[in-house]
Scaffold this motif. Structure first.
Motif, mmCIF file in Angstrom:
data_model
loop_
_atom_site.group_PDB
_atom_site.id
_atom_site.type_symbol
_atom_site.label_atom_id
_atom_site.label_comp_id
_atom_site.label_asym_id
_atom_site.label_seq_id
_atom_site.Cartn_x
_atom_site.Cartn_y
_atom_site.Cartn_z
ATOM 1 N N LEU A 117 15.258 16.526 12.326
ATOM 2 C CA LEU A 117 14.116 17.424 12.460
ATOM 3 C C LEU A 117 12.922 16.606 12.934
ATOM 4 C CD1 LEU A 117 13.322 20.452 11.873
ATOM 5 C CD2 LEU A 117 12.244 19.577 9.798
ATOM 6 N N ILE A 118 12.425 16.940 14.114
ATOM 7 C CA ILE A 118 11.266 16.274 14.694
ATOM 8 C C ILE A 118 10.108 17.270 14.693
ATOM 9 C CG2 ILE A 118 10.345 15.042 16.686
ATOM 10 C CD1 ILE A 118 12.819 13.706 15.506
ATOM 11 N N VAL A 119 8.971 16.847 14.184
ATOM 12 C CA VAL A 119 7.798 17.717 14.133
ATOM 13 C C VAL A 119 6.621 16.965 14.740
ATOM 14 C CG1 VAL A 119 6.244 19.045 12.651
ATOM 15 C CG2 VAL A 119 8.660 18.817 12.030
ATOM 16 N N VAL A 120 5.889 17.606 15.650
ATOM 17 C CA VAL A 120 4.734 16.966 16.270
ATOM 18 C C VAL A 120 3.721 18.032 16.633
ATOM 19 C CG1 VAL A 120 5.699 17.086 18.611
ATOM 20 C CG2 VAL A 120 4.027 15.296 18.043
ATOM 21 N N ARG A 121 2.446 17.697 16.466
ATOM 22 C CA ARG A 121 1.403 18.642 16.873
ATOM 23 C C ARG A 121 1.297 18.641 18.390
ATOM 24 N NH1 ARG A 121 -4.594 18.349 14.266
ATOM 25 N NH2 ARG A 121 -4.894 16.782 15.908
ATOM 26 N N ASN A 122 0.763 19.710 18.954
ATOM 27 C CA ASN A 122 0.761 19.861 20.409
ATOM 28 C C ASN A 122 -0.106 18.851 21.141
ATOM 29 O OD1 ASN A 122 2.627 21.883 20.468
ATOM 30 N ND2 ASN A 122 1.272 23.452 21.278
ATOM 31 N N ASP A 123 -0.936 18.095 20.421
ATOM 32 C CA ASP A 123 -1.681 17.019 21.067
ATOM 33 C C ASP A 123 -0.952 15.689 20.965
ATOM 34 O OD1 ASP A 123 -2.027 16.473 18.408
ATOM 35 O OD2 ASP A 123 -4.212 16.457 18.444
ATOM 36 N N TYR A 153 2.086 23.295 16.043
ATOM 37 C CA TYR A 153 3.114 22.266 15.979
ATOM 38 C C TYR A 153 4.388 22.745 16.664
ATOM 39 C CZ TYR A 153 0.408 19.727 12.465
ATOM 40 O OH TYR A 153 -0.575 19.019 11.805
ATOM 41 N N ARG A 154 5.090 21.804 17.302
ATOM 42 C CA ARG A 154 6.425 22.087 17.794
ATOM 43 C C ARG A 154 7.421 21.450 16.837
ATOM 44 N NH1 ARG A 154 8.639 24.146 22.304
ATOM 45 N NH2 ARG A 154 6.685 24.090 23.474
ATOM 46 N N ARG A 170 10.840 25.615 18.066
ATOM 47 C CA ARG A 170 9.870 26.704 17.933
ATOM 48 C C ARG A 170 8.504 26.084 17.660
ATOM 49 N NH1 ARG A 170 10.992 32.176 16.723
ATOM 50 N NH2 ARG A 170 13.217 32.702 16.595
ATOM 51 N N THR A 171 7.462 26.900 17.807
ATOM 52 C CA THR A 171 6.126 26.448 17.456
ATOM 53 C C THR A 171 5.663 27.158 16.192
ATOM 54 O OG1 THR A 171 5.161 28.071 18.983
ATOM 55 C CG2 THR A 171 5.449 25.827 19.794
ATOM 56 N N ASP A 242 4.535 19.837 28.262
ATOM 57 C CA ASP A 242 5.362 20.869 27.643
ATOM 58 C C ASP A 242 6.129 20.344 26.431
ATOM 59 O OD1 ASP A 242 7.233 19.247 28.875
ATOM 60 O OD2 ASP A 242 8.157 20.823 30.081
ATOM 61 N N LEU A 243 5.953 19.036 26.121
ATOM 62 C CA LEU A 243 6.631 18.402 24.990
ATOM 63 C C LEU A 243 8.150 18.528 25.091
ATOM 64 C CD1 LEU A 243 4.342 19.138 21.906
ATOM 65 C CD2 LEU A 243 4.334 17.193 23.472
ATOM 66 N N ALA A 244 8.667 18.486 26.325
ATOM 67 C CA ALA A 244 10.114 18.431 26.497
ATOM 68 C C ALA A 244 10.658 17.209 25.776
ATOM 69 C CB ALA A 244 10.469 18.377 27.982
ATOM 70 N N TYR A 245 11.806 17.372 25.150
ATOM 71 C CA TYR A 245 12.417 16.345 24.302
ATOM 72 C C TYR A 245 13.445 15.587 25.119
ATOM 73 C CZ TYR A 245 14.873 14.570 20.102
ATOM 74 O OH TYR A 245 15.457 13.793 19.137
ATOM 75 N N LEU A 246 13.282 14.268 25.201
ATOM 76 C CA LEU A 246 14.163 13.454 26.029
ATOM 77 C C LEU A 246 14.982 12.512 25.156
ATOM 78 C CD1 LEU A 246 11.543 12.530 28.762
ATOM 79 C CD2 LEU A 246 13.114 14.455 28.728
#
Length: 318
Positions: A117-123, A153-154, A170-171, A242-246
């Motif tokens: 589970l990865i959680v990060v704010r949009n900034d 958060y995403r 999800r956000t 867009d906070l795409a996850y790589l």
């Protein structure tokens, strides 16, 4: 009401891209906005949740872009239940659903865990990488949760089930006083918990790029890095915008318990487009996990530059 019941009542937050307009720093989220969030979180119809759209297809490394939709590979990340405001203690809980709407209850182990589970704010701030517990009877993943700061958060669920891998997101909107802190420059060195961590290497769009991190303490190399999630370091990269996850891969064979390494750990990263990327390195020493954060800019590939400099072609058909 139990967690499984609450999940059916919790609505998804608004989708807000990284760097989107926030209220002015230090402003208080309006009561009307908080009320709207509250209404969404108690909506009785889960169909009110708006599914995020897949990004437009690109010609470069399209398959590397994940984590920007709540449905993929036959799975859906159901609405997330979480505390509504910063500082409130509670629980974060969710389910992964099949295409038939049934809760997934069996998962494969990947990188040492059944779900990341990865959680990060949009900034790009407030990053966390944690591992909730699964109730195999209900398919609910959960863990105690408190938001440290307000914002959007995403939340990413990265998992493998029956051999199929997926990264869904999800956000979630969190009420409170908001102070945005977006990345404004490249950051190649970070200090965390007494460790100094530096990253070398350059990102190039559309190509695999070698990155190396070095960990030191008090000017001396750290050679006691311990295995964490199947490697001596775990690196997550998110695309600014867009906070795409790589997915970033560590070099070398999977270490065994008791092995140590350092001071460097090497990775290969593939990024799909030029621009800014946010990187988060988890490493473990003496049983404690530490996180260093970096910001790198990816250059356009030579092929992309040549294509862009050719003014004679009509690209309207792409």
């Amino acid at each position: 009401m139990n967690t499984a019941g609450r999940l059916g009542l919790y609505g998804a937050g608004l989708v807000v891209a990284f760097g989107a307009a926030y209220v002015a720093a230090g402003a208080i989220v309006p009561d009307s906005t908080v009320a709207a969030w509250s209404q969404a979180s108690h909506a009785e119809d889960p169909g009110h949740a708006v599914e995020q759209q897949e990004p437009a297809a690109t010609e470069q490394n399209e398959q590397e872009v994940t984590g920007v939709t709540m449905s993929a590979s036959g799975f859906t990340l159901a609405p997330i239940a979480a505390p509504a405001a910063a500082g409130a203690d509670g629980e974060l809980a969710f389910r992964i659903l099949t295409a038939d709407g049934e809760a997934v209850t069996t998962y494969d182990t990947a990188h040492g865990k059944q779900l990341h589970l990865i959680v990060v704010r949009n900034d790009g701030t407030q990053y966390r990488h944690v591992h909730p517990e699964l109730d195999a009877a209900t398919g609910v993943w959960s863990l105690p949760w408190t938001w440290d700061a307000a914002g959007t958060y995403r939340v990413y669920a990265d998992f493998v089930s029956d051999g199929t891998a997926a990264t869904l997101s999800r956000t979630v909107d969190v009420a409170g006083i908001l102070t945005p802190s977006p990345a404004t420059e490249v950051i190649r060195a970070a200090s965390v918990d007494g460790f100094d961590v530096a990253i070398t290497g350059d990102l190039v769009a559309g190509a695999d790029s070698g990155l190396s991190v070095e960990v030191t303490r008090d000017g001396e190399p750290v050679t006691t890095l311990e295995p964490y999630l199947g490697a001596f370091g775990h690196l997550v990269a998110l695309r600014d915008g867009d906070l795409a996850y790589l997915h970033v891969h560590a070099h070398g064979d999977e270490p065994q318990p008791g092995d140590t390494a350092g001071p460097t750990v090497d990775f290969t990263a593939g990024v799909p487009s030029a621009g800014r990327y946010l990187l988060y390195l988890d490493f473990q020493v003496d049983g404690q996990v530490h996180t260093a954060q970096f910001v790198l800019d990816a250059a356009a590939s030579d092929a992309a530059e040549d294509h862009g400099s050719d003014g004679g072609g009509d690209h309207g058909g792409h």
